[in-house]
Write an enzyme that holds these catalytic residues in place. Structure first.
Site, PDB file in Angstrom:
ATOM      1  N   SER A  64      39.086 -96.442 -94.266  1.00 36.84           N
ATOM      2  CA  SER A  64      38.620 -96.198 -95.632  1.00 36.84           C
ATOM      3  C   SER A  64      37.276 -95.493 -95.725  1.00 36.84           C
ATOM      4  O   SER A  64      36.870 -95.093 -96.819  1.00 36.84           O
ATOM      5  CB  SER A  64      38.543 -97.508 -96.413  1.00 36.84           C
ATOM      6  N   LYS A  67      37.256 -92.220 -97.365  1.00 40.65           N
ATOM      7  CA  LYS A  67      37.311 -92.099 -98.832  1.00 40.65           C
ATOM      8  C   LYS A  67      36.004 -91.554 -99.431  1.00 40.65           C
ATOM      9  O   LYS A  67      36.004 -90.999-100.528  1.00 40.65           O
ATOM     10  CB  LYS A  67      37.664 -93.459 -99.447  1.00 40.65           C
ATOM     11  N   TYR A 191      47.171 -89.221 -97.349  1.00 39.31           N
ATOM     12  CA  TYR A 191      46.289 -90.407 -97.368  1.00 39.31           C
ATOM     13  C   TYR A 191      46.304 -91.128 -96.014  1.00 39.31           C
ATOM     14  O   TYR A 191      45.246 -91.403 -95.433  1.00 39.31           O
ATOM     15  CB  TYR A 191      46.734 -91.348 -98.503  1.00 39.31           C
ATOM     16  N   TYR A 243      34.638-103.323-101.498  1.00 35.96           N
ATOM     17  CA  TYR A 243      35.665-104.044-102.286  1.00 35.96           C
ATOM     18  C   TYR A 243      35.071-105.318-102.905  1.00 35.96           C
ATOM     19  O   TYR A 243      33.977-105.265-103.440  1.00 35.96           O
ATOM     20  CB  TYR A 243      36.889-104.359-101.399  1.00 35.96           C
ATOM     21  N   VAL A 261      38.931-100.614 -92.418  1.00 38.70           N
ATOM     22  CA  VAL A 261      39.552-101.713 -91.663  1.00 38.70           C
ATOM     23  C   VAL A 261      39.622-101.446 -90.154  1.00 38.70           C
ATOM     24  O   VAL A 261      40.043-102.314 -89.400  1.00 38.70           O
ATOM     25  CB  VAL A 261      40.963-102.103 -92.186  1.00 38.70           C
TER      26      VAL A 261
END
Ligand code: GLN
Length: 309
Positions: A64, A67, A191, A243, A261
């Site tokens: 991630s 991103k 993605y 998050y 992760v």
């Protein structure tokens, strides 16, 4: 002045000996094979001086953290129109939550939860073939890190493509609201592949430098984004980058940061340094357990929290 080299070496030594390492992500089968004992840290200061410790040159799956860079690219393509597709508020929910999307009629809370990042990927994909969009993302990473060896780990991408049912659910659900323009399989393919980019702490810290220096790429002197945009990306990293662990990260570390992760975290000390840490074991929110502890020690000893010493 605290001695940065010394502090980074101390942190790497301390982390090597710790037994509380969290749990390696196993929902992407290929990630479960990574050595939980790995730890790396790299800090690159304003002048380009590199302080490193542990497994700082070992490539890992950035997941991630990608991103941050896809958000940067998408904002460059469509500007503030992006915010029609995705919000910018913290979610307080797990990164792969399904329930929030229904309440919010298919518009993801922010660009860093999975649904939001899939929507951002869809923007980058529009008008291109998946291969071209991926090439663009990888070349951007190579440019930022000034390293053409950066590549996608195809085994990780294939592993997630086989098992990413929850992401497929999120993408299909958004498609039903018209938030995804392209075929769901294409958007998901891009993605999964950008999440599977492999980079070392050194490459990642290099790539993050524009966010520490008002949008300018110190390696080349080029402007990557205007200063205002760098500031805003940092703000979203601070509020959403971990998050439902973002509040805790701000409380303990006090820097904009983005986790993945794969166990990596990119953290930005604005005006001072770009920092990458890696330890594959995760906490309950899917953020690197020792990575966060290492950053907490670093910011405390350097006095780098944006909230004060
Ligand atoms: N590729 C991962 C996923 O979609 C990224 C999640 C993460 O790093 N938090 O589940």
């Amino acid at each position: 002045m605290p001695d940065l080299d010394r502090i980074v070496r101390d942190i790497a030594d301390e982390m090597r000996g710790r037994t509380d390492r969290g749990e390696v992500a196993s929902y992407i089968p290929e990630l479960a094979r990574v050595d939980p004992g790995a730890f790396g840290i790299v800090v690159i200061d304003r002048d380009g001086a590199v302080a490193s410790g542990g497994d700082s040159e070992a490539p890992f799956s950035i997941q991630s953290i990608s991103k941050v860079f896809t958000l940067t690219l998408a904002l460059g393509m469509v500007g503030d129109r992006l915010w029609k597709r995705v919000g910018r508020e913290p979610s307080g929910s797990p990164f792969n939550s399904v329930v929030q999307l229904e309440y919010e009629r298919g518009v993801p809370r922010n660009p860093f939860i999975n649904a939001g990042a899939i929507a951002v990927t869809d923007v980058i994909l529009s008008g291109h073939q998946p291969r071209e969009a991926l090439g663009e993302i990888v070349r951007f990473m190579q440019f930022l890190a000034q390293d053409t060896s950066i590549a996608i780990d195809e085994a990780v991408a294939a592993s997630e493509q086989r098992t990413g049912f929850r992401n497929a659910a999120l993408a299909s659900y958004m498609k039903s609201f018209g938030v995804i323009d392209n075929p769901v399989d294409y958007t998901l393919g891009v993605y999964f592949h950008h999440c599977a980019i492999a980079m070392s702490c050194r490459q990642l810290a290099m790539a993050g430098r524009y966010l520490a220096h008002s949008g300018r790429h110190p390696g080349t002197g080029l402007s990557v984004v205007p200063p205002e945009r760098a500031r805003r990306i940092n703000a979203i990293m601070l509020t959403c980058g971990h998050y439902d662990g973002s509040g805790e990260f701000a409380y303990r570390v006090g820097l904009p940061g983005k986790s993945g992760v794969g166990g990596g975290i990119l953290a930005i000390a604005p005006g001072r340094a770009s920092i990458a840490v890696w330890s594959p074991g995760l906490d309950a929110s899917g953020n690197s357990h020792l990575g966060r502890i290492a950053l907490e020690t670093l910011t405390k000893r350097m006095g780098w929290s944006i909230f004060g010493v």
